[in-house]
Motif scaffolding. Structure first.
Motif, PDB file in Angstrom:
ATOM      1  N   ASP A 142     -15.462   1.697   1.143  1.00 44.80           N
ATOM      2  CA  ASP A 142     -15.559   0.275   0.798  1.00 44.80           C
ATOM      3  C   ASP A 142     -14.173  -0.372   0.790  1.00 44.80           C
ATOM      4  N   ASN A 143     -13.181   0.364   0.266  1.00 44.37           N
ATOM      5  CA  ASN A 143     -11.823  -0.178   0.251  1.00 44.37           C
ATOM      6  C   ASN A 143     -11.322  -0.425   1.669  1.00 44.37           C
ATOM      7  N   ALA A 151      -7.359   8.247  -0.178  1.00 47.68           N
ATOM      8  CA  ALA A 151      -6.539   7.034  -0.114  1.00 47.68           C
ATOM      9  C   ALA A 151      -5.456   7.121   0.947  1.00 47.68           C
ATOM     10  N   ASP A 186       0.841  -1.216   0.000  1.00 48.76           N
ATOM     11  CA  ASP A 186       0.000   0.000   0.000  1.00 48.76           C
ATOM     12  C   ASP A 186       0.864   1.249   0.000  1.00 48.76           C
ATOM     13  N   TYR A 222     -10.434  -3.993   3.114  1.00 52.71           N
ATOM     14  CA  TYR A 222      -9.110  -4.216   3.686  1.00 52.71           C
ATOM     15  C   TYR A 222      -9.226  -4.833   5.072  1.00 52.71           C
TER      16      TYR A 222
END
Length: 866
Positions: free
Chosen positions: A478-479, A324, A93, A483
């Motif tokens: 949602d990510n 992000a 990431d 995760y």
């Protein structure tokens, strides 16, 4: 598209084989491919050429992809060139986030799907082409404007020349010629009835009418379109009544139908003592000027749109980078609304979904730091929003954004969560409002309210941008959820492996220990007997653990199959009770049975017994000594229900939704007091679903026991047949002489069915495939077809579709029976829908098959229910 017009694509990779592979993938796309084997080589290429897209490897010697991207972004000319990172190493990431932070538009991991790469490259190349096309059109419009300016200068010069000539001829022309000469443009003279008296040369050129042929004709009928003639005539009448002259702009129609835009007006001309004997019409052809103005407006609009699109893309890129940057949703939403103020809104507030379906204001940001503390008071205390009156109720009902261009003062109260909030909202200012939902799995998880004060009014473009931001926020949430779910799944996997190791080693330790004692020590007969019993008991336990693991694997891979047939459910449950009774007796647990009724279930007897055994074993495991387990079978409306109730430790409310999850256990791996892999109830859940039923659990709480309820729907229930229905007198004589075609790809099955049916007096022929059977339908002309469904190449559904397509004289109406291992309700419905008369699950009893044939062919005295 010519070679020169193709957009350029730069491929950067230090490995020639990777460059070659990329060129092969992208070879069929319409652009020029330029390759570079290092970051420095890529920068040299950028000095000499423009590129629509850069595919950049991350891991390169010397200057890596990130450093190269930063240098590319530092150049003004290439700061907006799209970059897609390609990597097979940097997949963390941290590297992905760094890639996006240096300006990448995408980050792909090798190996990647060629179609995905081609699709992404096509999108960015298409964007580059459109941008270049806009630039080209802008240059063309500029050139057109210069040409129009030159034409206007020529027209101005021509007008000056006309004025000069009119001045020279002034002394030689009569009264009317003087008027025409002084006008210098479109000039005509009308009488009081609107008929043409004089028509100058400019009018003749514009309309293509010669003066002599139109003299005396009505001006409005000749030169003006119908939609403009009425207004012009009204202006004419008003002018004759001594009204002031006004300019009119309308189209004039030429002889060939061409329309030209003319700016003109009336002027009265007195004569013979009358003030309005004539009216002079003068005008200017403004068609080209208007077109130039419209073109300039379109050009400006296109430029503004391109700039706005570029600014929007940059803004959204910053939003994506911000979203992000964190895996904490509340922190992310807080940063987001602070970023949006005051650029997109004067102030923002976030309403988040809380347990129980309540919404609360959780974050607020104001563009004016002096008002942030005042805005913060809207969150204290964090009361639930009244959805009956609050505006977000509309968003929750529709899951769509709301735009209020101008909020009335009387409507501000609908935003207040408390009476004292109304004063705060009034001081902060609520002039315009956008409410954007943040959706996850189709449900609204949060609502972002973007507020504009008196000087800001939101429009559709603002709502579109806000909606895009809402979608990106939802994607980021949602990510984060995915995760965390992945992390939970990894922890569950690790816990399961630890549990498997523990559970398998525990009986193995007993087996190996007692085996070693038996072999190495001289034990008496009683001790040896005890050792063998312990070894056997632990061996069975280990075998059951392994079987649970294999069942779970079959369920996950979809390889678990049922052998369905009519099963008397009570007898299956009694067998399960007999199997667990020793364990219950050992703990002094009383097994209470309520199994007075009898029901036939269409299912797999072994798997049904496994369902009952797992539920009973689970109940006994978690029930303390001297407890009670109650088993009951009853009919609930159109379903058969099995209930297993215990007086054990019960289930925590927060664990109830996870009872049937694989590897899920209420106790932690190293602190739990009960053994097992956490697979038994998951297997029960899947086996019940395979039987077309449902299972759920109820528990009042810890220490208050639990009840597991298994329901099999009406589609899986088969009523008992009475002796009168089961018996068929002289069935063999009734079927004697009938010709039957048996279709099955298994030779043993064909031979067995042929032998059984011949015993009932039928003449049997066999076919090993659906295609072979179709050919025999016309040649053999059977009275009935008995066919399997699951066959290679062409299945039984295909066969019946082909048979039913035949004409009646060719066998298209031949009765047919599906005899198959596919025994679900959906399989039965599909078989009947495609033309089979009956659907019988394998293995079918011979008498049952014979009766089905009798009914299908009309040889039975009583119809047999399908």
């Amino acid at each position: 598209m010519t070679q020169r017009e193709k957009p350029n694509l730069l491929l950067v990779d230090d490995r020639p084989e990777n460059l070659l592979a990329l060129e092969a993938i992208l070879a069929d796309l319409e652009f020029n491919i330029v390759t570079a084997d290092s970051g420095k080589a890529a920068l040299r290429c950028l000095l000499s050429q423009d590129f629509a897209l850069i595919l950049l490897d991350v891991e390169m010697p010397g200057m890596d992809g990130f450093e190269t991207a930063e240098l590319i972004r530092s150049r003004r000319k290439t700061q907006f060139t799209p970059i897609i990172f390609l990597t097979a190493i940097n997949k963390t990431d941290q590297h992905v986030f760094r890639g996006y932070s240096v300006g990448a538009v995408d980050y792909l991991f090798k190996p990647f799907a060629p179609e995905v790469l081609k699709s992404k490259v096509t999108v960015f190349v298409d964007l580059f082409q459109k941008t270049r096309e806009v630039s080209r059109q802008a240059e063309q419009l500029l050139e057109s404007n210069l040409q129009l300016e030159e034409t206007n200068q020529k027209i101005a010069g021509l007008n000056r020349e006309i004025c000069r000539k009119n001045a020279e001829l002034k002394a030689e022309h009569d009264f009317i010629s003087t008027i025409l000469d002084t006008a210098g443009c479109l000039v005509l003279l009308l009488n009081t009835e609107g008929r043409i008296v004089l028509f100058n040369r400019a009018c003749e050129q514009l309309t293509a009418y010669e003066f002599e042929e139109i003299k005396g004709r009505n001006f409005w009928e000749l030169c003006l379109p119908l939609e403009s003639a009425g207004a012009a005539k009204s202006e004419f009448e008003r002018l004759k009544a001594a009204g002031p002259s006004q300019e009119i702009e309308s189209e004039w129609v030429a002889r060939d139908g061409e329309r030209r835009l003319v700016s003109w007006h009336y002027t009265t001309l007195a004569g013979n003592g009358h003030p309005t004997d004539f009216v002079i019409v003068t005008g200017t052809d403004v068609t080209e000027r208007k077109r130039a103005e419209e073109a300039r407006i379109r050009e400006q609009a296109g430029r503004f749109a391109a700039e706005a699109a570029q600014q929007r893309a940059a803004f959204l890129a910053e939003v994506s980078t911000l979203l992000a940057a964190s895996l904490d949703n509340p922190v992310t939403l807080s940063k987001l609304i602070h970023f949006l103020t005051p650029t997109l809104a004067d102030w923002c507030i976030v309403y988040a979904l809380r347990p129980g379906g309540h919404f609360q204001p959780v974050e607020v940001a104001h563009g004016d730091p002096a008002k942030q503390e005042l805005a913060q008071s809207l969150l204290n205390p964090p009361l639930n929003v009244n959805l009956d009156t609050h505006w977000i109720a509309r968003v929750l009902r529709t899951s769509r954004p709301e735009l209020v261009n101008e909020v009335a003062e009387t409507e501000i109260a609908a935003l207040a969560n408390r009476p004292e909030d109304l004063q705060v909202l009034t001081e902060l200012g609520v002039g315009s409002l956008m409410l954007v939902p943040v959706l996850s799995l189709g449900e609204v998880k949060a609502v972002i309210a973007l507020v504009g004060t008196a000087l800001r009014r939101f429009g559709p473009a603002d709502l579109s941008l806000a909606e895009d931001i809402g979608r990106r926020a939802a994607l980021a949430m949602d990510n984060v959820r995915l995760y965390r779910e992945a992390q939970d799944a990894n922890r569950a996997k690790d816990d399961f492996l630890a549990t498997v190791s523990h559970e398998l080693r525990t009986p193995l330790n007993a087996i190996l220990g007692w085996t070693r004692l038996v072999r190495e020590e001289n034990l008496d007969k009683a001790t040896v007997s005890r050792a063998l019993e312990t070894i056997e008991r632990n061996g069975k336990l280990q075998a059951q653990l392994i079987e649970d693991i294999l069942d779970a694997s079959r369920i996950i891979t979809g390889k678990l199959r049922l052998s369905s047939q009519p099963v008397e459910i009570v007898s299956v449950i009694r067998a399960a009770l007999d199997a667990v009774r020793p364990a219950a007796n050992a703990k002094g647990i009383w097994l209470e049975e309520n199994l007075n009724s009898s029901y036939n279930i269409l299912g797999d007897a072994d798997r049904l017994q496994q369902i009952a055994w797992n539920l009973l074993t689970n109940a006994i495991k978690f029930t303390p000594k001297e407890g009670k387990v109650r088993v009951k079978v009853e009919r609930i409306q159109s379903s058969v229900q099995l209930s297993v109730t215990d007086t054990g430790k019960g289930i925590k409310p927060e664990f109830l939704p996870h009872v049937f999850d694989r590897f899920s256990q209420a106790e932690q791996t190293f602190s739990r007091t009960h053994g097992g892999l956490g697979l038994g109830l998951a297997i029960v859940h899947n086996l019940v679903e395979l039987h077309g039923g449902t299972v759920h659990v109820e528990s009042p709480g810890e220490g208050r026991g639990a009840t597991f309820l298994v329901k099999l729907p009406i589609a899986a229930v088969s009523p008992d047949l009475g002796e009168e229905e089961i018996a068929s007198s002289n069935l063999a004589s009734g079927l004697k002489g009938l010709r039957v075609l048996v279709v099955d790809d298994e030779m043993d099955a064909r031979d067995m069915l042929s032998h059984v049916l011949q015993g009932y007096g039928l003449e049997a022929e066999t076919a090993a495939s659906a295609r072979e059977a179709l050919a025999m339908v016309e040649s053999y002309r059977p009275d009935v077809i008995v066919s399997d469904i699951g066959m290679p190449e062409a299945d039984g559904y295909w066969l019946m579709a082909q048979v039913r397509a035949l004409a009646p004289e060719q066998g298209g109406e031949t009765p047919a029976i599906a005899l198959t291992a596919y025994s679900s309700e959906e399989d039965r419905a599909r078989a009947l829908a495609c033309g089979y008369h009956f659907h019988l699950p394998k293995p079918a009893e011979a008498a049952q098959l014979a009766r089905a044939i009798a009914v299908a062919t009309g040889r039975a005295g009583k119809a047999l229910s399908a």
